[in-house]
Structures are given as C-alpha cells and as structure tokens.
Design a protein around this motif. Structure first.
Motif: not given
Length: 267
Positions: A176-181
C-alpha cells in the motif's frame, strides 16, 4: 531503521486486551497457588515454606499480574486510538499527515474490519520490510505500507517483497503506497501474486470500513480536489475527486476516480 527485538510483554500488548487480562489472571493463579501446591506436596521443609499465604513466590505472582495488566491497558488504549484514527480520516492529506507507524496501524485496522486476522510482525520499520501479516480462509498475505506521498515506490521494493513471499511461504503480497509505483515496479508485479494498492486506493480501503455516517460530504470532496493538485477534474461517473495514476503496462499517466474500485471512472 528496523524495529528492535520484541519480548513477551511487547507481544502481549499487540494482542486484544482480554488476552492480556486472561494471561495475567492464569499466570497469577499458577505462580501464587499452582507451583506452591506442587512444592507443598513433596513434604518436609517445602511444605512449611509454601504452605503459608506469604510464600516466596507471591511477589513474583503479583509482579507478573501487574505487567500483564499494563500490557492489556496498552492494547486497549492503542486499539481505541487506532479505531478513532481510522474513523476520522477524510482525505489523502489526512493520511499523508500521519506518521509511518500510524499509517501501518490504520491499514491493519482496515483489514481487521474486513474479517482478516492481522499480525503486526515487527519485521519492518520506517524503511521497509514486512509490516503486517493477514490471515483469512487458510491463506497468508504479507503487507508492506509506504506512506510516501511525493515519491513513487521503486521496483527494488517490490522485488524485495517478492523474495520475502517465497522465503516465508506466503500466498500473496500487498503493498500500500500513497504515492503510487514506478512503471518498472508495476511491470514486475504483473503475473505475480503481488497487489499494488496505489494512489487513492488506500483511502478507499479505509473508507469502505468506516461507519456509514463518515461518507465524505461535498465540502470534504472539494477539499480533496484541492489537495489532489490544481486542475484535478471531477469523476464523470460519480463526481468524486480524481487523482493521477499510472498505467502499469504502458507507464502513461491518466486521471482515475478516487473511489476506485467502487467507481471506475477515468479521463
């Protein structure tokens, strides 16, 4: 920096508070009455020493009970704080404002409300690793939480989690990452048991398990739209704020609905 090694009472504080209370009472009974009874049965000097109510193990019994009660209190107030944190999150900025540890707890509580058994492993830390282990229907899922808002998760992090998946014999991985991948990270995750929860999806994960009264108002949606950056359009299907996302296969950016997967509107 990784977390330090945990001890028995640290582990007890991560379990539901009734467990700590039960362990304390049972431990007290065993130390204060069970062990002395066994010694007293042997007769002789032991019978005299442990036959009284003030035998040498009583201070140890009270100490054990006290430490378990402290662990239960830590568990109770920690769980209450986590519930309040989850129920009061309204937008991406409110998630980004959290510390990495609170973000991790928040994701764990969201999955707990979805029916998972959640273990906070202590194997991760501010800079990565396994943060949570989810269990449901006989399957284990490893979770890593990245609170980064202005930085995309690189492929090295996804590779590391894939290696941990094989090492621990788990069934799947979720990040789970707020800034994306990055596009490379997304391509590496294709055709693997790796779920990338990016952009506004962590927020939606939390919103889906919030009380019904916490559905964002129009004022909250307006605030999120401003937080998403200038020019963020409304969703053509549900009018929610849209956020920038990256196509995992092509690397191209597009506007996606913040309510995904409930709404799949895009521009």
């Amino acid at each position: 920096m990784g977390r330090g090694r945990k001890h028995f009472f640290d582990d007890l504080a991560t379990l539901p508070w009734p467990v700590g209370l039960a362990v304390g009472v049972l431990g007290y009974m065993a130390i204060a009455h069970g062990i002395p009874w066994l010694f007293a049965r042997s007769g002789g000097a032991f019978a005299t020493i442990f036959g009284s109510a003030t035998h040498p193990f009583m201070p140890l019994a009270w100490m054990f009970l006290g430490l378990c009660l402290i662990a239960a209190a830590v568990s109770f107030f920690g769980a209450r704080r986590t519930r309040r944190l989850l129920d009061t999150r309204r937008g991406l900025d409110s998630l980004a404002a959290l510390g990495w540890r609170d973000f991790e707890r928040l994701v764990g509580e969201a999955y707990r409300r979805r029916g998972y058994t959640v273990e906070e492993t202590g194997l991760g830390g501010a800079d990565g690793g396994i943060d949570l282990i989810l269990r449901r229907d006989g399957k284990r899922t490893l979770v890593q939480c990245k609170q980064w808002r202005r930085e995309k998760v690189p492929v090295s992090v996804v590779r590391e989690m894939y290696g941990l998946l094989a090492h621990h014999g788990a069934d799947a991985v979720r990040i789970a990452a707020l800034g994306g991948f990055t596009p490379e990270a997304a391509r590496f995750a294709d055709d693997k048991p790796i779920e990338l929860i990016d952009g506004a999806m962590p927020l939606e994960l939390i919103r889906e398990v919030q009380p019904a009264g916490n559905v964002p108002s129009e004022t909250a949606r307006t605030f999120e739209r401003s937080a998403a950056g200038p020019g963020a359009p409304p969703c053509p299907k549900c009018s929610a704020v849209m956020v920038r996302r990256t196509n995992r296969r092509t690397g191209e950016e597009f506007w996606g609905c913040s309510a995904f997967p409930v709404c799949k509107g895009s521009r």
